[in-house]
Write an enzyme that holds these catalytic residues in place. Sequence first.
Site, PDB file in Angstrom:
ATOM      1  CD1 TRP A   1      17.571  -1.053  28.447  1.00  0.00           C
ATOM      2  CD2 TRP A   1      19.552  -1.997  28.858  1.00  0.00           C
ATOM      3  NE1 TRP A   1      17.354  -2.402  28.639  1.00  0.00           N
ATOM      4  CE2 TRP A   1      18.552  -3.001  28.894  1.00  0.00           C
ATOM      5  CE3 TRP A   1      20.875  -2.353  29.089  1.00  0.00           C
ATOM      6  CZ2 TRP A   1      18.850  -4.334  29.159  1.00  0.00           C
ATOM      7  CZ3 TRP A   1      21.173  -3.688  29.346  1.00  0.00           C
ATOM      8  CH2 TRP A   1      20.173  -4.661  29.377  1.00  0.00           C
ATOM      9  CG  HIS A   2      23.359  -0.881  31.951  1.00  0.00           C
ATOM     10  ND1 HIS A   2      23.720  -0.911  30.627  1.00  0.00           N
ATOM     11  CD2 HIS A   2      23.571  -2.140  32.429  1.00  0.00           C
ATOM     12  CE1 HIS A   2      24.134  -2.137  30.311  1.00  0.00           C
ATOM     13  NE2 HIS A   2      24.039  -2.891  31.378  1.00  0.00           N
ATOM     14  N   GLY A   3      20.775   2.671  33.570  1.00  0.00           N
ATOM     15  CA  GLY A   3      20.334   3.513  34.678  1.00  0.00           C
ATOM     16  C   GLY A   3      20.909   4.906  34.598  1.00  0.00           C
TER      17      GLY A   3
END
Length: 490
Positions: A365-367
């Site tokens: 989700w963060h990258g």
Amino acid sequence: MDALFVPLANVVGASVDQIKLIWCLLVAYPLGSLFIRIPSSQPNLKHLFNILVSLFFFIPVLNLQWGFIQLLGSILGTYYIAANVKRSSMPWIVFTFVMGHLTVNHVIRAVYGLSYETFEITGPQMVLTMKLTTFAWNVFDGRRPTEDLDKWQLQKRVTKYPTLLEFLGFALYFPGILVGPYLDYSSYTSLVDESLFKSAESKSAKPMRRAVPDGRKRVAYRKMLTGLVFLGLFVVVNPSFNFGIAITAQFLEQNLIYRIAIFQFCGFIERSKYYAIWTLTEGASILTGLGFTGYGPSGESLWEGAANVRVRDIELPSNFKVLLDSWNINTNIWLRECIYKRVTPKGKRPGFSSSMLTFLTSAFWHGIAPGYYLTFTFGGLITYVARMCRAGFRPLVLPPPGAPTTLGKRVYDFLGTFVSILLLNYVAAPFMLLTYSDSLEAWSHLGWYGFWIVGSALVFFKARGSKYLQSLQKQQAEAAVNTSKSARVN
């Protein structure tokens, strides 16, 4: 509107995008006071207000016209899928759709090498991903028998599908649209119809003209002041004290104890940026009425439901679980309710595999930066070991009910706080440094202390340490029973 922000950015020494973001967070305060003045009898006006303010933020202020169109695509796609797909796979289809879209933009950001001084659409899209996937699960739960649902699922389920205007108002709720916090659909509807305050009038110390409790502005503007203090601290101190100093030659010239000590201070300064933006958005959310949680013992209204961070419990945690539960609170709720519980087979308790899948989802989700995966993979291992420590050692130092706190419990609490902070800053370094090489270099300059702590504990528990502690607990319990019997006889 860039002409308004460029001179200020030059004076402050920050990027134009950073100045724009802070301006949006601050202007949300007076807009929040306007929002709550729209009567609950006019819900469509409240939905429209959210949509128009978010349009204002994204298009004339942030110049993210294409970004807003992308958000709108995720919103409309989720609205259609959740309404028309009746299978049990519906929430996972929504998850794949919105998370896939987010990942594409993460890849684009990485390809173009956009720094975090550039505000682009992935930040708001991360917030929206939580909203939309939670909504999908809430709709799914609304179609299930109530006896199959737990307390959270019962409270949050959606049984009446919203109109498109209602859904757009929810998805584009303006105080949290840029950096969070996200809110679920039932919380949004209770804010709009003011049922959130249904207990306020009967418990208020004085007559109320409206259902909204007193004390909201006092709390909100205190949050704003706190956020600005953290922001100022970050701007002034971060250039000299940040995780990046761990990969400099000057850092390596210091002795190991000094390096570890100064790194803890760097961690606090790095976190102050998040304390700032989340506290600022919390205050603006409170002004709209979100976050009311009842009354305190003195009759004062409490507004704790919009919090995304509890600073004291992060900087002085009693254990690693308390620390995690106090950081990015709403994201933790999303991960727990929409990932952790949902990947666990029915009838079984969540275990190590569920935890690791949840941590990996958080990284995804963060990258796509390798640092995220280093942080969350090791974070999952820390959580696993911390649970074993708590289950093994804590019962041995707990005083009997009603007895004063023992020296052993005080030592246990101190070590819990000390080790939790050490591990937090160690595991968070890759999250900020992002690259694999920089992360490993920083860890090596810190003597790999995080791996020594966690690895030693893991070896102990796997080498029959758990059974040894269980035997001590059993002996202690038997001794307590014998002491109690002797006391009754005497």
